[in-house]
Motif scaffolding. Structure first.
Motif, short mmCIF file in Angstrom:
data_model
loop_
_atom_site.label_atom_id
_atom_site.label_comp_id
_atom_site.label_asym_id
_atom_site.label_seq_id
_atom_site.Cartn_x
_atom_site.Cartn_y
_atom_site.Cartn_z
N PHE A 65 0.84 -1.20 0.00
CA PHE A 65 0.00 0.00 0.00
C PHE A 65 0.87 1.25 0.00
N ASN A 66 1.87 1.26 0.90
CA ASN A 66 2.76 2.43 0.99
C ASN A 66 3.51 2.65 -0.31
N ARG A 67 3.79 1.58 -1.02
CA ARG A 67 4.59 1.70 -2.23
C ARG A 67 3.77 2.07 -3.45
N THR A 68 2.64 1.38 -3.60
CA THR A 68 1.97 1.47 -4.90
C THR A 68 1.03 2.66 -5.00
N HIS A 69 0.40 3.04 -3.90
CA HIS A 69 -0.49 4.21 -4.01
C HIS A 69 0.36 5.45 -4.19
#
Lengths: 482, 482
Positions: free
Chosen positions: A271-275
C-alpha cells in the motif's frame, strides 16, 4: 608458543566460537539493560505526571516518537543496511548471494544503536532478528581483526559454516535458549545443512547462553542460573488428555492468524509503495511515516485512554511474564492481594475483554510497527500476541471448567491458563516464521517442559495451515525486496 | 472418492507418517509391557524362593540364560539380520548402500521377538537401536502393503527421506521424546540432511510419542500424559553457578569413559575373533558364548552375592527412576520411612560403595552384553551407567556441602544429587554415541529442563574428548563389520 599449542590442540574454530558467544552475551545483556531502562522510564514518566492527563498524553506519545525518530535518523545516516529484521538478508547471504556492506562495522554500529532505541520506544518490536544480524557481523569482524582466525574466512564454504553458527549464537543469546536457537537458525536460514554445523552452532550457543545468564546472576537480578521467563506450572498433572482439543484449536487459529499476519504486513508495505499519493506524501520527509506510526500506536496504548483496556502500561517483558503466570487472571479466589494488584491491568473491565482488545490491537500494531525503517524484529511481538490468544482460550477453559476436567477423583486438577499461553505463543510465532523450533524455544524460555505434547501438536498444526496459505514472514520480505 | 480427496488435500506423506507413528507406539507399548513383566518375574521368582539360596541362585541365573538362549536361537533361525543394534546398518543404508533382506518382514519378526526376550533377560541391553531398525522395517512394509503409499518408495531419494523420518519415529516412540528423537536420529544416521526431512520426522515422532503416552493413560499407569522418567527437582534454585565445576568434571570423566567403553567393546569383539583358540572354542556351539556371558553377568548381579552391593535386584527402569530421585540417597534425615525402604538397595553397605561397585560392574557387563548375538542396543545401559556416575559425584557433593553451597542467605539450597545423575546420563550416552541430542532426550525423559546449562556443558565437553579419542560406538561397529 603457548598460544600456538593451545590453538593447535583445541582448534581455532572452537576458540573463535567461544569468543563470539561471550561477546554476543555481553552485548545482549548490555542492550537488554538499556532497553529495559528506556521502557520503564516511559512508564515512570507517566506515573510521575499523574494528575494532568494532557501532559501525561504528550509525555507518553512523545517518548516513543523521539526514540523512533532518532533511530530512523541514526540508521539512515550511519548505515541503512541495518533497517529491518536481518534474517531474510542472512538467508540470502547463506545461499551464496553477496550483499555488499551488509556485514560491515558501520552496519554493526547502526544496528546496535538502532535496535536499542527502537525497542526503547516501547513499540511492539522484537530484537531476535537484529541479533542474528549482529552476531553475523561480529563473527565477520572478529575474523578480520584477529590474524589467527583469518584462515577461517579465507575458505568460502567454511565462511558460510561459521556464519550459520553465528546466526545460532545470535538467537540463543537473545532468549538464553541454546537448543532452540540452533534449530531456529537452521530452519530460517538453511534448506540443506551439514550436521557438523549443528555442532559448531551448539557450542557457540551454549557459551553465549551461559555467559548471558551468568551476567544476570552477577548483576543480582537472579539468585542463580534459570530460565528467562520462568514458569511454575504444576508438574504432576499438567493437563488432561481431553484438553488437547482446546490446544488443537489454538493451533488451528494460530495457523490462520499467522498467515493473516504475513498477508497484512505485505499489504501495508504494498500500500505504501503502490499508491502514488501515499508514497509521494511519505517521500516528502523520511521522518513523517515513523512519526505518524509511533503517534498512532502510542496513542492507542495510552493508559488513560484505550490502553487501560489492553494492559497498555506494561512493558513487553512484563506482558509475557504475566501471560505465562500460574494463577488464573480471571476471578481466582485463591489469589493473594499481591497477585491481585499485579494482575490488575488485565482486569479492566475483565480479563476476557482486555485480552480480546489486546489481541486485536497488538495484531495490526505489530504488523505496522515492523514496516518502520528502523531495525525491527517480529518474533517477540508475535510471541506475545500468541501468548495472549492462548491465555484467552485458557481463561475461557478455566471459566468453563472451574473444577478442572478430570473430576472423577477426589483431587481437583484445575485448568492452567498459563499453559495455554505457552502453547499459543509457540504456535503463533511458529506459524508466522514457518518454524517448529519455536516449541523448543518456549521450553527453554519458561524452564518447563510439562506441556511438550500440546505445544508440539499446536505448532505442527499451525505450521501446516500457515504453509498452505502464505510464505513465511522472512520469505515474504525477500519477495518484497526483490 | 472421499479417500482421494483426503489424500490429495493432506498429502499421503503425512497420513503415512501418522500411521507409522501410531503403529510404532502400539508396538513399543506392547513390548515395554512384555519386557517389564519378564523382568519383574525374575525378581518375583527370586523373592518367592526366599530361604533356599541355592535354588534362588539357579533361578536367578537360569532365567536370563533361558531367555538369551531362546533369543539367540530364534534370531538365528528366523533372520540373523536382527542381531545387534541396527543403527550402524541404518546409517549404511541411508548412505545409499543396499543391504539385502535387512528391511524384510522376516527380520521384523526376528527383531521384535528377539528384543523382547533379550531385554526380558534383565541383562544390561537397550532397545533404542533395535527400535530404529524396527521402525524402518515397518515403514518399508507399510509402503508395500498399501497400494496408495507405493508412490513414496518408487522414488529413491524420497525413499531415503522416509527412512530417515522412520528412524526418528523409532527413537521417539521409545523414549516418548519427539524432539530429542528427531535430533538423535539425524546425528547418528546423517552427515548432510534436508530441513524438510526434519519436518517429516517431527510429525511422525509427535504422533508416535503422543499415542505411546496416551496408551499409558488408558492403561491407568499414569493419571495423565507426562514424561517417562519424571523428576521433581526444585525449580527455583536448581544449582549454584559454582557447582558447574563439578558438572564440568562429570563431562570430562564421561568423555574419557565413553571413549574407553567403545575401546573395550571393540577389544572384546576383536579378542573373540582373532584368538584362534577362543574363536574355535566359541564356534563349537553357537549357544556357548551367550550361555557363558549370561551366566557370568547374572551370577554377578545375584542379590545374595555381589549383587547386594550394586542394587542387583532392581530392573533397569527402577534403577533409572531411583538414580534420578529427588532425595539424597546418602543419609538424609528428612527422608520418610517409605523412601528409606525404597532406596535401601543403594545403602548396602553405603551409597558411595554401592554406586562405585555398580559403575565398575555395569561398565564391563554392558560392553560384554552388547557383543551377544541377539538384538541389543547400547543406549539405555550406558545411560544408566552415566546416571550412576553422575549420582556418585552428586552424592559426594551433597556430603561435602551438607548445607548447600549458596549459604550466604537465610535460605538453605541443598545440592540436588538427582540433577547430577541427569547430567551424567546425558554426558555418557552422548560421548558413547557422539551425539549432543542426548541432552534434549534427557529433558524430555525427565520432564524437567532446569539443568539445561549443566547438561549441555557436560555433553559438549564429553563429546569433544570422546571424538578426539575414539570413533562413535556405531561407527566402531561399522568398522568392525567391514
Amino acid at each position: 608458543w603457548f598460544r600456538d599449542f593451545v590453538f593447535s590442540k583445541i582448534g581455532e574454530d572452537w576458540i573463535f566460537l567461544a569468543l563470539l558467544g561471550i561477546i554476543m552475551a555481553l552485548l545482549s545483556f548490555a542492550m537488554d539493560y538499556a532497553i529495559a531502562k528506556f521502557q520503564t522510564a516511559q512508564v515512570q514518566l507517566f506515573t510521575v505526571l499523574k494528575g494532568s492527563p494532557f501532559v501525561q498524553y504528550f509525555a507518553w506519545t512523545g517518548f516513543p516518537i523521539v526514540f523512533i525518530i532518532f533511530s530512523t535518523g541514526f540508521v539512515h545516516l550511519v548505515s541503512p543496511n541495518a533497517i529491518g529484521s536481518g534474517i531474510p538478508e542472512m538467508k540470502t547471504i547463506l545461499r551464496g548471494v553477496v550483499l555488499k556492506e551488509y556485514l560491515s562495522f558501520r552496519t554493526l554500529i547502526s544496528k546496535v544503536i538502532g535496535v536499542a532505541t527502537s525497542l526503547g520506544s516501547g513499540l511492539p518490536i522484537g530484537k531476535e532478528g537484529p541479533f542474528v544480524h549482529i552476531a553475523s557481523i561480529v563473527s565477520t569482524i572478529l575474523s578480520k581483526l584477529i590474524v589467527t582466525f583469518k584462515g577461517i574466512f579465507e575458505n568460502e564454504s567454511r565462511n558460510s559454516e561459521m556464519l550459520a553458527a553465528a546466526c545460532a549464537v545470535g538467537v540463543s543469546c537473545n532468549f538464553a535458549a541454546p537448543i532452540g536457537g540452533v534449530l531456529f537458525s537452521i530452519e530460517v536460514t538453511s534448506t540443506y545443512f551439514a550436521v557438523r554445523n549443528y555442532w559448531r552452532g551448539f557450542f557457540g550457543a551454549v557459551c553465549g547462553a551461559f555467559v548471558f545468564r551468568l551476567l544476570a546472576v552477577w548483576n543480582k537480578d537472579e539468585e542463580t542460573i534459570t530460565a528467562l521467563f520462568k514458569t511454575t506450572f504444576r508438574v504432576d498433572f499438567p493437563f488432561d488428555p481431553q484438553e488437547l482439543i482446546a490446544f488443537a484449536f489454538i493451533g488451528i487459529v494460530c495457523g490462520f492468524g499467522g498467515a493473516l499476519f504475513v498477508f497484512v504486513h505485505r499489504r501495508i508495505v504494498d500500500f505504501n509503495r503502490t499508491h502514488k499519493r501515499v508514497s509521494a506524501f511519505l517521500m516528502k520527509n523520511r521522518f513523517l511515516y515513523p512519526f505518524l506510526v509511533s503517534l498512532v500506536i502510542s496513542s492507542i496504548t495510552f493508559p488513560l485512554g484505550l490502553g487501560q483496556f489492553m494492559a497498555g502500561e506494561l512493558t513487553q517483558k512484563q506482558q509475557i511474564d504475566e501471560l505465562f503466570s500460574n494463577t488464573t487472571l480471571g476471578n481466582d479466589p485463591s489469589a493473594t492481594i499481591d497477585e491481585e494488584n499485579k494482575y490488575k491491568p488485565w482486569h479492566r473491565p475483565n480479563v476476557f475483554v482486555t485480552l480480546g482488545v489486546f489481541i486485536v490491537m497488538q495484531f495490526w500494531m505489530t504488523a505496522l510497527a515492523v514496516t518502520l525503517p528502523v531495525p525491527a524484529g517480529v518474533f517477540i511481538p508475535v510471541f506475545t500476541l500468541g501468548a495472549a490468544f492462548g491465555r484467552l482460550v485458557g481463561e475461557c477453559m478455566a471459566a468453563w471448567f472451574p473444577q478442572g476436567i478430570h473430576t472423577s477423583d477426589a483431587v481437583i486438577n484445575k485448568v492452567i491458563p498459563g499453559g495455554y499461553a505457552v502453547v499459543g505463543a509457540a504456535a503463533l510465532s511458529g506459524s508466522v516464521t514457518h518454524t517448529i523450533s519455536t516449541s523448543v524455544i518456549v521450553f527453554e524460555l519458561t524452564g518447563q517442559i510439562t506441556h511438550i505434547l500440546p505445544v508440539m501438536m499446536a505448532v505442527l498444526i499451525a505450521n501446516a495451515i500457515a504453509q498452505l496459505l502464505q510464505p513465511s514472514f522472512y520469505d515474504s520480505i525477500i519477495q518484497i525486496k526483490k
